[in-house]
Design a protein around this motif. Structure first.
Motif, short mmCIF file in Angstrom:
data_model
loop_
_atom_site.label_atom_id
_atom_site.label_comp_id
_atom_site.label_asym_id
_atom_site.label_seq_id
_atom_site.Cartn_x
_atom_site.Cartn_y
_atom_site.Cartn_z
N CYS A 58 0.84 -1.19 0.00
CA CYS A 58 0.00 0.00 0.00
C CYS A 58 0.88 1.25 0.00
O CYS A 58 1.51 1.56 1.00
CB CYS A 58 -0.90 -0.01 1.23
SG CYS A 58 -2.05 1.35 1.25
N ILE A 59 0.94 1.90 -1.14
CA ILE A 59 1.74 3.12 -1.27
C ILE A 59 0.79 4.24 -1.68
O ILE A 59 -0.01 4.05 -2.61
CB ILE A 59 2.85 2.94 -2.32
CG1 ILE A 59 3.80 1.84 -1.86
CG2 ILE A 59 3.61 4.24 -2.54
CD1 ILE A 59 4.86 1.51 -2.87
N PRO A 60 0.87 5.37 -1.04
CA PRO A 60 -0.02 6.49 -1.41
C PRO A 60 0.15 6.89 -2.87
O PRO A 60 1.24 6.87 -3.43
CB PRO A 60 0.43 7.61 -0.47
CG PRO A 60 1.06 6.91 0.69
CD PRO A 60 1.71 5.68 0.11
N ALA A 61 -0.96 7.27 -3.49
CA ALA A 61 -0.99 7.61 -4.91
C ALA A 61 -0.03 8.74 -5.25
O ALA A 61 0.61 8.71 -6.31
CB ALA A 61 -2.41 7.96 -5.33
N ASP A 62 0.08 9.74 -4.39
CA ASP A 62 0.95 10.87 -4.74
C ASP A 62 2.42 10.47 -4.78
O ASP A 62 3.20 10.99 -5.59
CB ASP A 62 0.72 12.07 -3.83
CG ASP A 62 1.00 11.80 -2.37
OD1 ASP A 62 0.79 10.66 -1.91
OD2 ASP A 62 1.43 12.74 -1.67
N ILE A 63 2.83 9.50 -3.97
CA ILE A 63 4.21 9.01 -4.03
C ILE A 63 4.42 8.26 -5.35
O ILE A 63 5.42 8.46 -6.04
CB ILE A 63 4.53 8.11 -2.82
CG1 ILE A 63 4.61 8.96 -1.55
CG2 ILE A 63 5.84 7.35 -3.04
CD1 ILE A 63 4.86 8.17 -0.29
N GLN A 78 9.12 -0.10 -11.35
CA GLN A 78 8.39 -0.58 -10.18
C GLN A 78 6.99 0.05 -10.12
O GLN A 78 6.02 -0.62 -9.80
CB GLN A 78 9.17 -0.27 -8.90
CG GLN A 78 10.46 -1.02 -8.76
CD GLN A 78 10.25 -2.49 -8.46
OE1 GLN A 78 9.22 -2.89 -7.94
NE2 GLN A 78 11.22 -3.30 -8.81
N VAL A 79 6.89 1.33 -10.43
CA VAL A 79 5.59 2.00 -10.41
C VAL A 79 4.68 1.39 -11.49
O VAL A 79 3.51 1.13 -11.26
CB VAL A 79 5.73 3.53 -10.62
CG1 VAL A 79 4.37 4.19 -10.81
CG2 VAL A 79 6.45 4.16 -9.43
N SER A 84 -0.95 -0.74 -6.88
CA SER A 84 -1.64 0.46 -6.40
C SER A 84 -1.46 1.67 -7.31
O SER A 84 -1.91 2.77 -6.97
CB SER A 84 -1.14 0.83 -5.00
OG SER A 84 -1.43 -0.20 -4.09
N THR A 85 -0.80 1.50 -8.44
CA THR A 85 -0.56 2.64 -9.32
C THR A 85 -1.87 3.25 -9.79
O THR A 85 -2.75 2.53 -10.28
CB THR A 85 0.29 2.20 -10.54
OG1 THR A 85 1.55 1.75 -10.06
CG2 THR A 85 0.50 3.35 -11.52
N PRO A 86 -2.02 4.57 -9.64
CA PRO A 86 -3.25 5.22 -10.10
C PRO A 86 -3.40 5.05 -11.62
O PRO A 86 -2.43 5.10 -12.36
CB PRO A 86 -3.04 6.69 -9.74
CG PRO A 86 -1.96 6.70 -8.70
CD PRO A 86 -1.11 5.51 -8.98
N THR A 111 -3.85 -1.60 -16.07
CA THR A 111 -3.63 -0.67 -17.17
C THR A 111 -4.92 -0.51 -17.96
O THR A 111 -5.53 -1.49 -18.36
CB THR A 111 -2.50 -1.16 -18.09
OG1 THR A 111 -1.30 -1.29 -17.31
CG2 THR A 111 -2.25 -0.19 -19.23
N PRO A 112 -5.35 0.74 -18.21
CA PRO A 112 -6.58 0.96 -18.97
C PRO A 112 -6.47 0.42 -20.41
O PRO A 112 -5.40 0.41 -21.01
CB PRO A 112 -6.72 2.49 -18.99
CG PRO A 112 -5.85 2.97 -17.88
CD PRO A 112 -4.76 1.97 -17.72
N GLY A 113 -7.61 0.01 -20.93
CA GLY A 113 -7.67 -0.58 -22.26
C GLY A 113 -7.07 0.28 -23.35
O GLY A 113 -6.36 -0.22 -24.23
N GLU A 114 -7.34 1.58 -23.34
CA GLU A 114 -6.82 2.46 -24.39
C GLU A 114 -5.30 2.56 -24.36
O GLU A 114 -4.66 2.70 -25.40
CB GLU A 114 -7.47 3.85 -24.33
CG GLU A 114 -8.92 3.84 -24.76
CD GLU A 114 -9.13 3.19 -26.13
OE1 GLU A 114 -8.44 3.56 -27.10
OE2 GLU A 114 -9.99 2.29 -26.24
N VAL A 115 -4.74 2.49 -23.16
CA VAL A 115 -3.27 2.49 -23.05
C VAL A 115 -2.73 1.18 -23.62
O VAL A 115 -1.71 1.17 -24.32
CB VAL A 115 -2.84 2.70 -21.58
CG1 VAL A 115 -1.34 2.53 -21.41
CG2 VAL A 115 -3.27 4.08 -21.09
N LEU A 116 -3.41 0.07 -23.35
CA LEU A 116 -2.98 -1.22 -23.89
C LEU A 116 -3.07 -1.25 -25.41
O LEU A 116 -2.21 -1.82 -26.08
CB LEU A 116 -3.82 -2.35 -23.28
CG LEU A 116 -3.59 -2.61 -21.80
CD1 LEU A 116 -4.62 -3.58 -21.26
CD2 LEU A 116 -2.17 -3.11 -21.55
#
Length: 186
Positions: A58-63, A78-79, A84-86, A111-116
């Protein structure tokens, strides 16, 4: 103490002042390390420490957002693969010049479909293949992309189409006659 998940957050935060690198490493690995302490660890000059801090579940989104733009390829990798990556960060990482970062984006189930779809046309065939194989890939787009890959002047793209189980037989017949051995091997 720094590695013990039962150590209170206030004590863990106080340990940030410790000069021993191993203490910082244990803090980065400890799931109980408070948010404010993680922000400080994220700013550490050691790439290995970034990687260890990113290993936490669990890593905060802003980090994660800040590390997505970090100069360390390992941190961006790693991100790109973190659970937990936004969602909005994937578009940035998908355009990364480093192949391994793009591969991790293509492999991440979040990963969102459009990015894929964009990564399915990646110049690297392994990134392309991984994007097409991702469970989040919009299946309605597969036939069109396979047609584009099969007709590509890039032999790696044609090889990706040749090895994909969803490629129609009519394309496979044409790819079987390709002049490139890697395509025929597909």
């Amino acid at each position: 103490v720094a590695g013990n998940p039962r150590t209170p957050g206030s004590i863990l935060t106080n340990l940030l002042d410790d000069d021993d690198y191993n203490v910082a490493w244990a803090l980065a690995d400890n799931p109980s390390t408070p948010y404010d302490a993680r922000v400080i660890l994220e700013q550490h000059e050691s790439n290995e420490l970034h990687d260890e801090a990113l290993g936490a579940k669990c890593i905060p989104a802003d980090i994660l957002r800040r590390l997505a733009a970090h100069n360390s390829v390992d941190a961006r990798y790693q991100v790109a693969g973190h659970a937990s990556t936004p969602v909005d960060v994937f578009a940035l990482l998908a355009a990364d010049p480093e192949r391994d970062v793009r591969y991790a984006v293509a492999n991440n189930a979040r990963t969102p479909g459009e990015v894929l779809v964009a990564r399915a046309l990646d110049s690297d065939s392994e990134v392309s293949w991984e994007a097409l194989a991702n469970e989040s890939f919009p299946t309605s787009r597969i036939p069109r992309l396979l047609a584009m890959l099969a007709a590509s002047p890039n032999p790696e793209s044609r090889a990706t189409a040749a090895s994909n189980p969803a490629t129609p037989v009519s394309y496979l017949e044409r790819l079987a006659q390709d002049s490139d051995d890697g395509v025929r091997l597909g």
